[in-house]
Design a protein around this motif. Structure first.
Motif, PDB file in Angstrom:
ATOM      1  N   TRP A  36      -7.872   5.620  -9.197  1.00 17.64           N
ATOM      2  CA  TRP A  36      -7.200   5.684  -8.705  1.00 17.64           C
ATOM      3  C   TRP A  36      -7.900   5.502  -7.094  1.00 17.64           C
ATOM      4  CZ3 TRP A  36      -3.508   1.903  -8.149  1.00 17.64           C
ATOM      5  CH2 TRP A  36      -2.634   1.697  -6.876  1.00 17.64           C
ATOM      6  N   TYR A  50       2.500   6.768  -6.628  1.00 21.73           N
ATOM      7  CA  TYR A  50       1.384   7.862  -7.057  1.00 21.73           C
ATOM      8  C   TYR A  50       1.661   8.938  -6.620  1.00 21.73           C
ATOM      9  CZ  TYR A  50      -3.324   9.833  -6.830  1.00 21.73           C
ATOM     10  OH  TYR A  50      -4.501  11.034  -6.985  1.00 21.73           O
ATOM     11  N   LYS A  51       1.855   9.318  -5.712  1.00 23.98           N
ATOM     12  CA  LYS A  51       2.491  10.905  -5.503  1.00 23.98           C
ATOM     13  C   LYS A  51       3.376  11.120  -6.029  1.00 23.98           C
ATOM     14  CE  LYS A  51       3.901  11.021  -1.361  1.00 23.98           C
ATOM     15  NZ  LYS A  51       3.842  10.750   0.500  1.00 23.98           N
ATOM     16  N   ASN A  90       2.642   1.570  -3.360  1.00 29.03           N
ATOM     17  CA  ASN A  90       1.498   2.414  -3.806  1.00 29.03           C
ATOM     18  C   ASN A  90       1.276   3.327  -3.960  1.00 29.03           C
ATOM     19  OD1 ASN A  90       1.135  -0.159  -6.367  1.00 29.03           O
ATOM     20  ND2 ASN A  90       0.310  -0.741  -4.548  1.00 29.03           N
ATOM     21  N   GLU A  91       0.835   3.845  -2.862  1.00 27.53           N
ATOM     22  CA  GLU A  91       0.976   5.062  -2.426  1.00 27.53           C
ATOM     23  C   GLU A  91       2.490   6.290  -2.580  1.00 27.53           C
ATOM     24  OE1 GLU A  91      -1.968   7.759  -0.932  1.00 27.53           O
ATOM     25  OE2 GLU A  91      -2.033   5.616  -1.924  1.00 27.53           O
ATOM     26  N   ARG A 105      -7.845   6.643  -2.729  1.00 21.59           N
ATOM     27  CA  ARG A 105      -7.551   6.425  -2.367  1.00 21.59           C
ATOM     28  C   ARG A 105      -8.171   6.188  -0.574  1.00 21.59           C
ATOM     29  NH1 ARG A 105      -3.320  11.087  -3.628  1.00 21.59           N
ATOM     30  NH2 ARG A 105      -2.052  10.156  -2.058  1.00 21.59           N
ATOM     31  N   TYR A 127       0.982  -0.928   0.010  1.00 18.79           N
ATOM     32  CA  TYR A 127      -0.155   0.203  -0.022  1.00 18.79           C
ATOM     33  C   TYR A 127       0.953   0.414  -0.410  1.00 18.79           C
ATOM     34  CZ  TYR A 127      -3.258   3.099   2.056  1.00 18.79           C
ATOM     35  OH  TYR A 127      -3.386   4.398   1.917  1.00 18.79           O
ATOM     36  N   LYS A 128       2.042   1.552   0.890  1.00 22.00           N
ATOM     37  CA  LYS A 128       2.573   2.573   0.484  1.00 22.00           C
ATOM     38  C   LYS A 128       3.627   2.424  -0.178  1.00 22.00           C
ATOM     39  CE  LYS A 128       3.273   2.390   5.631  1.00 22.00           C
ATOM     40  NZ  LYS A 128       3.457   1.734   6.478  1.00 22.00           N
TER      41      LYS A 128
END
Ligand SMILES: [Zn+2]
Length: 343
Positions: A341, A327-328, A323-324, A343, A320-321
């Motif tokens: 996406w 994403y950022k 991918n976050e 969130r 999850y982290k």
């Protein structure tokens, strides 16, 4: 692969996880069945024994080093022979990624790698063919897709200039520029003017560096940041050997585009256990997980997740982290990526 993790995720669960892939080479992402079909249609010389065919075209076991893998790509270059083939390649690369759970996808390619094998294919024709394939995919599948233009370290200054001009002229349909190929004897300073021009035109920058083991790898990563203006680092896994490099990555919030299976095949690390993925994450380095060359490796991004899960003990929360972070740091616009996406 074996594991005694109590909360073990299945490959199906990993496949269905929504994912961001920031580092995938479009010109090395051809679907295996398509590659065989096209090689046959083009009457290329290749083994007729099905068991020998993958070994001829693909990299499916560790090679002696990065150079050996790059040489292998020249065999697959032959199938990138027309605009129709390139459009199909782009569409199918998106489709394969989507079916593997990828919702945000940055695809990169080296126009010179394709045109070198096929002189009729100009940079412009190549780019437009890829855009047509991606456009078709985006109509059918809810995903955000962007393109990155690669400058190859092996190019002469004249050709570097031509690729940079092409990238700037097409900046409305390109996210960024990248530098790739072997780093040995390719001092970063030589590439500074091209990256400066691209940055001034508004293009973003990611740089392949610190991939293969080398005493200079730490310096190369720092040079990519300070001399070339890298906002992300392709691979960069050798940073694990250079504490001051890890400190810079953390302080400047520059993520590594880590590709575990690729690193194993190029023998950047001996085995999955000795890969620094988990140690980089634990040290606080921003890390993303990516596929690199799924076509050439007959792999998917989920395979990288499975390796990370089984051999590096990455958990659902770690994914999850990652991918976050991806994403950022994706160069795709917030408007486009937020549409696909949740969130
Ligand atoms: Zn790469």
């Amino acid at each position: 692969m074996t594991s005694n993790l109590s909360n073990q995720l299945s490959s199906q669960q990993l496949r269905s996880l929504p994912k961001v892939d920031l580092h995938r080479h479009l010109d090395c992402s051809m679907r295996w069945s398509t590659l065989l079909e096209i090689a046959t249609a083009l009457k290329l010389d290749f083994p007729q024994n099905p068991q020998k065919q993958q070994a001829h075209f693909l990299v499916t076991e560790p090679m002696v080093n990065l150079e050996a893998v790059l040489n292998k790509f020249l065999i697959a270059q032959k199938v990138l022979a027309s605009e129709e083939i390139l459009e199909r390649l782009a569409f199918e690369a998106c489709e394969d990624a989507f079916n593997d759970g990828v919702r945000i996808l940055e695809l990169r390619y080296a126009p010179t790698f394709i045109s070198d094998g096929h002189t009729k294919l100009t940079f412009e024709k190549i780019h437009q063919a890829f855009l047509r394939g991606i456009k078709r995919a985006k109509i059918q599948m809810p995903m955000a897709v962007g393109l990155i233009c690669i400058l190859q370290r092996v190019l002469t200054n004249d050709r570097l200039d031509a690729v940079t001009k092409f990238a700037i002229e097409n900046k409305s349909t390109l996210l960024a520029v990248d530098l790739a190929d072997n780093e040995e004897n390719a001092e970063p300073k030589r590439f500074a003017p091209y990256f400066e021009a691209a940055r001034n035109a508004g293009l973003r920058v990611t740089i392949h560096t610190g991939e293969a083991p080398n005493a200079k790898a730490g310096q190369w990563i720092l040079d990519a940041i300070h001399i070339l203006g890298a906002e992300r680092i392709g691979h960069g896994v050798q940073a694990i050997h250079f504490p001051e490099v890890m400190k810079t990555l953390i302080e400047k919030n520059i993520p590594l585009e880590v590709c575990p299976y690729s690193n194993y095949l190029t023998q950047a690390f001996d085995n999955y256990e000795s890969h620094p993925l988990k140690r980089l994450i634990d040290a606080g380095v921003p890390v993303t997980l990516n596929s690199d060359d799924p076509g050439m490796f007959a792999s998917t991004l989920s395979d990288d997740y499975l390796i990370a899960h089984q051999h590096q003990k990455l958990s659902f929360i770690d994914f999850y982290k990652c991918n976050e972070t991806a994403y950022k740091h994706s160069f795709i616009s917030e408007a486009e990526k937020s549409r696909v996406w949740s969130r």
